[in-house]
Write an enzyme that holds these catalytic residues in place. Structure first.
Site, PDB file in Angstrom:
ATOM      1  N   SER A 142      -3.876   0.739   1.430  1.00 41.17           N
ATOM      2  CA  SER A 142      -4.483   0.897   0.105  1.00 41.17           C
ATOM      3  C   SER A 142      -5.167   2.262   0.081  1.00 41.17           C
ATOM      4  CB  SER A 142      -5.539  -0.202  -0.081  1.00 41.17           C
ATOM      5  OG  SER A 142      -6.356   0.063  -1.197  1.00 41.17           O
ATOM      6  N   TYR A 155     -13.042  -5.256   2.900  1.00 38.71           N
ATOM      7  CA  TYR A 155     -11.640  -5.066   2.499  1.00 38.71           C
ATOM      8  C   TYR A 155     -11.146  -3.708   3.009  1.00 38.71           C
ATOM      9  CZ  TYR A 155      -7.518  -4.367  -0.469  1.00 38.71           C
ATOM     10  OH  TYR A 155      -6.243  -4.120  -0.920  1.00 38.71           O
TER      11      TYR A 155
HETATM   12  P1  NDP Z   1      -1.127 -10.479  -5.296  1.00 36.58           P
HETATM   13  O1  NDP Z   1      -2.357 -11.330  -5.234  1.00 36.58           O
HETATM   14  O2  NDP Z   1      -0.314 -10.510  -6.555  1.00 36.58           O
HETATM   15  O3  NDP Z   1      -0.173 -10.821  -4.091  1.00 36.58           O
HETATM   16  C1  NDP Z   1      -0.652 -11.150  -2.823  1.00 36.58           C
HETATM   17  C2  NDP Z   1       0.408 -11.957  -2.106  1.00 36.58           C
HETATM   18  O4  NDP Z   1      -0.082 -12.269  -0.800  1.00 36.58           O
HETATM   19  C3  NDP Z   1       0.736 -13.261  -2.804  1.00 36.58           C
HETATM   20  O5  NDP Z   1       2.124 -13.389  -2.873  1.00 36.58           O
HETATM   21  C4  NDP Z   1       0.149 -14.331  -1.893  1.00 36.58           C
HETATM   22  O6  NDP Z   1       1.015 -15.458  -1.882  1.00 36.58           O
HETATM   23  C5  NDP Z   1       0.214 -13.622  -0.537  1.00 36.58           C
HETATM   24  N1  NDP Z   1      -0.721 -14.189   0.421  1.00 36.58           N
HETATM   25  C6  NDP Z   1      -2.066 -14.251   0.367  1.00 36.58           C
HETATM   26  N2  NDP Z   1      -2.544 -14.886   1.443  1.00 36.58           N
HETATM   27  C7  NDP Z   1      -1.463 -15.238   2.193  1.00 36.58           C
HETATM   28  C8  NDP Z   1      -1.288 -15.934   3.410  1.00 36.58           C
HETATM   29  N3  NDP Z   1      -2.337 -16.420   4.097  1.00 36.58           N
HETATM   30  N4  NDP Z   1      -0.035 -16.115   3.883  1.00 36.58           N
HETATM   31  C9  NDP Z   1       1.041 -15.668   3.199  1.00 36.58           C
HETATM   32  N5  NDP Z   1       0.934 -14.991   2.034  1.00 36.58           N
HETATM   33  C10 NDP Z   1      -0.303 -14.795   1.543  1.00 36.58           C
HETATM   34  O7  NDP Z   1      -1.637  -9.006  -4.964  1.00 36.58           O
HETATM   35  P2  NDP Z   1      -0.837  -7.629  -4.728  1.00 36.58           P
HETATM   36  O8  NDP Z   1       0.579  -7.752  -5.048  1.00 36.58           O
HETATM   37  O9  NDP Z   1      -1.629  -6.594  -5.403  1.00 36.58           O
HETATM   38  O10 NDP Z   1      -1.070  -7.429  -3.155  1.00 36.58           O
HETATM   39  C11 NDP Z   1      -0.057  -7.046  -2.262  1.00 36.58           C
HETATM   40  C12 NDP Z   1      -0.636  -6.095  -1.227  1.00 36.58           C
HETATM   41  O11 NDP Z   1      -0.972  -4.847  -1.853  1.00 36.58           O
HETATM   42  C13 NDP Z   1      -1.920  -6.584  -0.553  1.00 36.58           C
HETATM   43  O12 NDP Z   1      -1.855  -6.321   0.833  1.00 36.58           O
HETATM   44  C14 NDP Z   1      -2.999  -5.744  -1.202  1.00 36.58           C
HETATM   45  O13 NDP Z   1      -4.128  -5.600  -0.383  1.00 36.58           O
HETATM   46  C15 NDP Z   1      -2.256  -4.436  -1.434  1.00 36.58           C
HETATM   47  N6  NDP Z   1      -2.842  -3.561  -2.443  1.00 36.58           N
HETATM   48  C16 NDP Z   1      -2.972  -3.980  -3.757  1.00 36.58           C
HETATM   49  C17 NDP Z   1      -3.605  -3.168  -4.676  1.00 36.58           C
HETATM   50  C18 NDP Z   1      -3.832  -3.599  -6.096  1.00 36.58           C
HETATM   51  O14 NDP Z   1      -4.582  -2.898  -6.809  1.00 36.58           O
HETATM   52  N7  NDP Z   1      -3.242  -4.692  -6.576  1.00 36.58           N
HETATM   53  C19 NDP Z   1      -4.088  -1.813  -4.297  1.00 36.58           C
HETATM   54  C20 NDP Z   1      -3.890  -1.500  -2.924  1.00 36.58           C
HETATM   55  C21 NDP Z   1      -3.281  -2.340  -2.042  1.00 36.58           C
HETATM   56  P3  NDP Z   1       0.570 -16.999  -1.710  1.00 36.58           P
HETATM   57  O15 NDP Z   1      -0.778 -17.144  -2.369  1.00 36.58           O
HETATM   58  O16 NDP Z   1       1.675 -17.741  -2.399  1.00 36.58           O
HETATM   59  O17 NDP Z   1       0.556 -17.225  -0.236  1.00 36.58           O
END
Ligand code: NDP
Length: 245
Positions: A142, A155
């Protein structure tokens, strides 16, 4: 032919946001995509969508906090496709808050999902890629992996850690085993990530800026670019920011 075509790609956290957009884009470009996350119904709906558009995909219910689940994802992917070309460490959570709120349980959760989840995934897939003498591990950090702001300390710490892990992996593996390691650092992106915030102060801050985020497709395109480069070209880091912030 694009280098992405026919590659077997595993994406953690593929049930929403960046993971979902990446799964759809890579499948459209001819990759065989394995979608892993906890919300099975959402995964199945996305897989059905991909298949209806002529793509190849399957879903695995898995929690990245379980090393066993990650081993199982590898086992199922190998059983179905016989190899694993790319693993995208995308699953992540962001329940941000000020340190003095002492939300220790949320600190634990972020460390477990954002750091240990990446490590358990690497532990599961690295031996396979070393055996194949090829592979590509893509890690979602990030802009918070470079810069800390009030309420983001824990975070950001997890995303600094992902940066260290990705760089360490590159230094150890690329020249010796040919395994590529890429860090993707998104800025604010419009996804469900902000739903995990429980601190009212941070929720209010997030509500103010969330509309300025970029589409998850922008991050998916960066991931596709890194995968599509020829095997002798390693994209080590890409940062993608919203123009408006
Ligand atoms: P979302 O919340 O839309 O997606 C996060 C995903 O992670 C979901 O599919 C969720 O699926 C999965 N997840 C969470 N916990 C678990 C777990 N214990 N096991 C398996 N899967 C898990 O957020 P984003 O798409 O934004 O996030 C994706 C990545 O991008 C993250 O690493 C985030 O930190 C990073 N990021 C995002 C930014 C933003 O502004 N959105 C900026 C910078 C980085 P489920 O709940 O079904 O398990």
């Amino acid at each position: 032919m694009e280098n992405i075509q026919h590659k077997v790609v595993i994406i953690t956290g593929a049930s929403s946001g960046i993971g979902e957009a990446t799964a759809k884009l890579l499948a459209e470009k001819g990759a065989k995509v394995v979608l892993a996350a906890r919300r099975e119904e959402r995964l199945h709906a996305i897989v059905n969508e991909i298949k209806a558009s002529g793509g190849e995909a399957f879903a695995v219910k898995a929690d990245v906090v379980s090393a066993e689940d990650m081993q199982n994802v590898v086992k199922l992917a190998l059983g179905e496709y016989g190899r694993i070309d790319v693993w995208v460490n995308n699953a992540g959570i962001m329940p941000s808050s000020r340190m003095n709120e002492l939300r220790v349980e949320e600190w634990d959760q972020m460390i477990d999902v954002n750091i240990k989840g990446v490590l358990y995934s690497i532990a599961a897939v690295l031996p396979v890629m070393r055996e194949q003498e090829s592979g590509h591990i893509i890690n979602l950090s990030s802009t918070s992996g470079y810069q800390v702001s009030p309420t983001s300390a824990v975070y950001a710490a997890t995303k600094f850690a992902v940066r260290a892990i990705s760089e360490g992996l590159r230094l150890e593996e690329s020249a010796t085993s040919g395994i590529r390691s890429t860090l993707i650092a998104p800025g604010l992106t419009k996804t469900e990530l902000f739903d995990s915030i429980t601190s009212p102060e941070v929720q209010a801050m997030a509500n103010q800026i969330s509309g300025m985020g970029i589409s998850p497709n922008g991050i998916a395109r960066a991931i596709a670019f890194a995968i599509n480069e020829p095997d002798d070209t390693l994209i080590s880091e890409i940062m993608v920011r919203p123009t408006a912030l």
